[in-house]
Design a protein around this motif. Structure first.
Motif, PDB file in Angstrom:
ATOM      1  N   ASP A  77       0.859  -1.324  -0.066  1.00  0.00           N
ATOM      2  CA  ASP A  77       0.021   0.179  -0.080  1.00  0.00           C
ATOM      3  C   ASP A  77       0.923   1.261  -0.118  1.00  0.00           C
ATOM      4  OD1 ASP A  77       1.064   0.007   2.649  1.00  0.00           O
ATOM      5  OD2 ASP A  77      -0.806   0.043   3.501  1.00  0.00           O
ATOM      6  N   GLY A  78       2.155   0.902   0.009  1.00  0.00           N
ATOM      7  CA  GLY A  78       3.232   2.210  -0.033  1.00  0.00           C
ATOM      8  C   GLY A  78       3.598   2.875   1.200  1.00  0.00           C
ATOM      9  N   LEU A 111      17.739   1.596 -11.470  1.00  0.00           N
ATOM     10  CA  LEU A 111      18.247   0.891 -10.592  1.00  0.00           C
ATOM     11  C   LEU A 111      17.660   0.371  -9.366  1.00  0.00           C
ATOM     12  CD1 LEU A 111      21.047   3.071  -8.775  1.00  0.00           C
ATOM     13  CD2 LEU A 111      19.331   4.001 -10.088  1.00  0.00           C
ATOM     14  N   VAL A 112      16.612   1.308  -9.086  1.00  0.00           N
ATOM     15  CA  VAL A 112      15.818   1.123  -7.789  1.00  0.00           C
ATOM     16  C   VAL A 112      14.888  -0.157  -8.046  1.00  0.00           C
ATOM     17  CG1 VAL A 112      14.028   1.668  -6.281  1.00  0.00           C
ATOM     18  CG2 VAL A 112      15.855   3.589  -7.217  1.00  0.00           C
ATOM     19  N   GLN A 113      14.448  -0.179  -9.290  1.00  0.00           N
ATOM     20  CA  GLN A 113      13.588  -1.529  -9.544  1.00  0.00           C
ATOM     21  C   GLN A 113      14.444  -2.776  -9.631  1.00  0.00           C
ATOM     22  OE1 GLN A 113      12.873   1.503 -10.622  1.00  0.00           O
ATOM     23  NE2 GLN A 113      10.880   1.932 -11.746  1.00  0.00           N
ATOM     24  N   TYR A 114      15.317  -2.440 -10.202  1.00  0.00           N
ATOM     25  CA  TYR A 114      16.353  -3.674 -10.624  1.00  0.00           C
ATOM     26  C   TYR A 114      16.871  -4.230  -9.129  1.00  0.00           C
ATOM     27  CZ  TYR A 114      16.329  -2.474 -15.406  1.00  0.00           C
ATOM     28  OH  TYR A 114      15.912  -2.185 -16.640  1.00  0.00           O
ATOM     29  N   GLU A 164      10.103  -5.904  -3.932  1.00  0.00           N
ATOM     30  CA  GLU A 164       9.993  -5.108  -5.304  1.00  0.00           C
ATOM     31  C   GLU A 164       9.261  -3.754  -5.314  1.00  0.00           C
ATOM     32  OE1 GLU A 164       8.295  -6.583  -8.693  1.00  0.00           O
ATOM     33  OE2 GLU A 164       7.093  -7.975  -7.607  1.00  0.00           O
ATOM     34  N   TYR A 165       8.573  -3.652  -4.187  1.00  0.00           N
ATOM     35  CA  TYR A 165       7.464  -2.502  -4.024  1.00  0.00           C
ATOM     36  C   TYR A 165       8.431  -0.807  -4.055  1.00  0.00           C
ATOM     37  CZ  TYR A 165       4.206  -5.849  -2.628  1.00  0.00           C
ATOM     38  OH  TYR A 165       3.258  -7.138  -2.541  1.00  0.00           O
ATOM     39  N   VAL A 166       7.935  -0.371  -5.082  1.00  0.00           N
ATOM     40  CA  VAL A 166       8.497   1.099  -5.249  1.00  0.00           C
ATOM     41  C   VAL A 166       7.328   2.130  -5.036  1.00  0.00           C
ATOM     42  CG1 VAL A 166      10.562   0.273  -6.396  1.00  0.00           C
ATOM     43  CG2 VAL A 166       8.249   0.760  -7.868  1.00  0.00           C
ATOM     44  N   ARG A 167       7.790   3.447  -5.041  1.00  0.00           N
ATOM     45  CA  ARG A 167       6.660   4.401  -4.986  1.00  0.00           C
ATOM     46  C   ARG A 167       6.505   5.094  -6.418  1.00  0.00           C
ATOM     47  NH1 ARG A 167       6.706   7.579   0.612  1.00  0.00           N
ATOM     48  NH2 ARG A 167       5.427   6.299   1.589  1.00  0.00           N
ATOM     49  N   ALA A 168       5.335   5.569  -6.717  1.00  0.00           N
ATOM     50  CA  ALA A 168       5.077   6.062  -8.137  1.00  0.00           C
ATOM     51  C   ALA A 168       5.788   7.593  -7.750  1.00  0.00           C
ATOM     52  CB  ALA A 168       3.789   6.378  -8.038  1.00  0.00           C
ATOM     53  N   PRO A 169       6.350   8.075  -8.906  1.00  0.00           N
ATOM     54  CA  PRO A 169       6.048   7.611 -10.329  1.00  0.00           C
ATOM     55  C   PRO A 169       6.708   6.090 -10.820  1.00  0.00           C
ATOM     56  CG  PRO A 169       7.578   9.406 -10.474  1.00  0.00           C
ATOM     57  CD  PRO A 169       7.124   9.205  -9.051  1.00  0.00           C
ATOM     58  N   LEU A 216       7.379   2.299 -11.212  1.00  0.00           N
ATOM     59  CA  LEU A 216       6.309   1.294 -11.033  1.00  0.00           C
ATOM     60  C   LEU A 216       7.164  -0.021 -11.113  1.00  0.00           C
ATOM     61  CD1 LEU A 216       3.915   2.501 -14.031  1.00  0.00           C
ATOM     62  CD2 LEU A 216       3.559   2.518 -11.392  1.00  0.00           C
ATOM     63  N   THR A 217       6.710  -1.204 -10.515  1.00  0.00           N
ATOM     64  CA  THR A 217       7.483  -2.503 -10.478  1.00  0.00           C
ATOM     65  C   THR A 217       7.498  -2.827 -11.983  1.00  0.00           C
ATOM     66  OG1 THR A 217       5.219  -3.471 -10.273  1.00  0.00           O
ATOM     67  CG2 THR A 217       6.557  -2.885  -8.287  1.00  0.00           C
ATOM     68  N   LEU A 218       8.499  -3.860 -12.391  1.00  0.00           N
ATOM     69  CA  LEU A 218       8.854  -4.138 -13.707  1.00  0.00           C
ATOM     70  C   LEU A 218       7.846  -5.083 -14.164  1.00  0.00           C
ATOM     71  CD1 LEU A 218      12.584  -4.797 -13.170  1.00  0.00           C
ATOM     72  CD2 LEU A 218      11.547  -2.678 -13.858  1.00  0.00           C
ATOM     73  N   ILE A 219       7.613  -5.085 -15.414  1.00  0.00           N
ATOM     74  CA  ILE A 219       6.841  -6.077 -16.240  1.00  0.00           C
ATOM     75  C   ILE A 219       7.278  -6.458 -17.380  1.00  0.00           C
ATOM     76  CG2 ILE A 219       4.626  -4.865 -15.209  1.00  0.00           C
ATOM     77  CD1 ILE A 219       4.158  -3.527 -17.839  1.00  0.00           C
ATOM     78  N   GLY A 220       6.659  -7.457 -18.046  1.00  0.00           N
ATOM     79  CA  GLY A 220       6.934  -7.924 -19.528  1.00  0.00           C
ATOM     80  C   GLY A 220       8.320  -8.380 -19.470  1.00  0.00           C
TER      81      GLY A 220
END
Length: 296
Positions: free
Chosen positions: A17-18, A249-252, A265-270, A272-276
């Motif tokens: 939930d952030g 680098l933060v998401q990675y 892996e939770y990050v804060r907007a803007p 977003l967690t990685l996809i695809g």
């Protein structure tokens, strides 16, 4: 302040939930302490400082200082656009019990050399805390030159530099000009062993957040002159360390922490967690690294 060793630029942990996840944050810190890190840097790029509220930064600093209780130093990053805001955080860090500051040039304004030096001196003269200047012209567009450091010598509490210019020879230039006046810590994971061999005192590390044992092992082996052993680990580590030199680098790195069981892996907007495809590519690097992880 002993600026020698491995200093994780620690990530800030969030719930889905952030909100701040302090339990997971301290789980990560405990593991890093077990592996022998020498201090922690709060509120850097990896710490997602730009999306933390003032109260959250204060809470994070206070609770970390209290939790560590002097085991290793806590260093607070200052990355502000206004001098008055930098002065506020220098005073607040001292009040909360932090033992050092990492200081960037002014943000969001391309200050010239005179303005940057004046800014650094204003913060240094306002506090008793030891300061590490963060020199990262690649990401923050301001180069702190050797001549600018010459002007900062008079500030005794400006003690070290996080060397992120991407120019390994800068370690030698600093040593030639200033001797041991400034401690030098490598701030780029993929150049860490090279800079340590050239005489850097420490490593402000990113992938240490997921792989502290290997990071500390490389540092210790280089300091013991065991270059072949260090090089073997470093060669395994490089594909993972390259996750540190990407805009995400933060998401990675947070995804790597999650795979290692010491983060999420939770990050804060803007952000977003990685996809695809991107997520698959990064996870492949992480899982291959884990599969081939050296036995230390």
């Amino acid at each position: 302040m002993n600026w020698k060793g491995v200093f994780p630029a620690i990530t800030t942990k969030f719930h889905s939930d952030g909100s701040l996840d302090m339990d997971l944050f301290f789980k990560n810190i405990d593991f890093q302490l077990e592996c022998g890190v020498h201090g922690f840097i709060l509120g850097g790029t990896l710490g997602e400082s730009s999306v933390l509220s003032q109260e959250e930064k204060i809470t994070l600093t206070r609770e970390t200082v209290n939790y560590l209780d002097g085991k290793v130093p806590v260093i607070l990053n200052i990355a502000e656009g206004a001098t008055k805001d930098a002065l506020f955080w220098a005073a607040k860090a001292e009040e909360l019990g932090a033992e050092g500051l990492m200081l960037l040039p002014p943000m969001r304004y391309a200050a010239d050399a005179r303005e940057v030096v004046t800014y650094f001196k204003a913060v240094a003269n306002s506090t008793k805390l030891p300061i590490m200047i963060y020199n990262n012209p690649t990401d923050y567009k301001t180069l702190v030159t050797i001549d600018m450091f010459a002007e900062l010598v008079e500030c005794e509490n400006i003690e070290s530099v996080k060397e992120s210019t991407r120019d390994i020879s800068n370690v030698t230039r600093m040593r030639n000009r200033f001797g041991d006046r400034f401690k030098i810590l490598c701030g780029v994971d993929t150049l860490a062993m090279e800079e340590l061999v050239m005489g850097a005192d420490g490593w402000v590390a990113g992938l240490v957040c997921a792989f502290p044992k290997e990071t500390v092992a490389i540092f210790n082996l280089v300091n013991e002159g065991k270059y072949d052993e260090a090089r073997e680990i470093y060669r395994w580590f490089i594909p993972l360390l390259e996750l540190d030199i990407h805009p995400k680098l933060v998401q990675y790195i947070k995804l790597a922490e999650q795979h290692c069981g010491i983060g999420s892996e939770y990050v804060r907007a803007p952000r977003l967690t990685l996809i695809g495809e991107e997520r698959e590519r990064v996870e492949k690097i992480i899982t291959e690294g884990l599969a081939k992880r050296p036995k230390l």
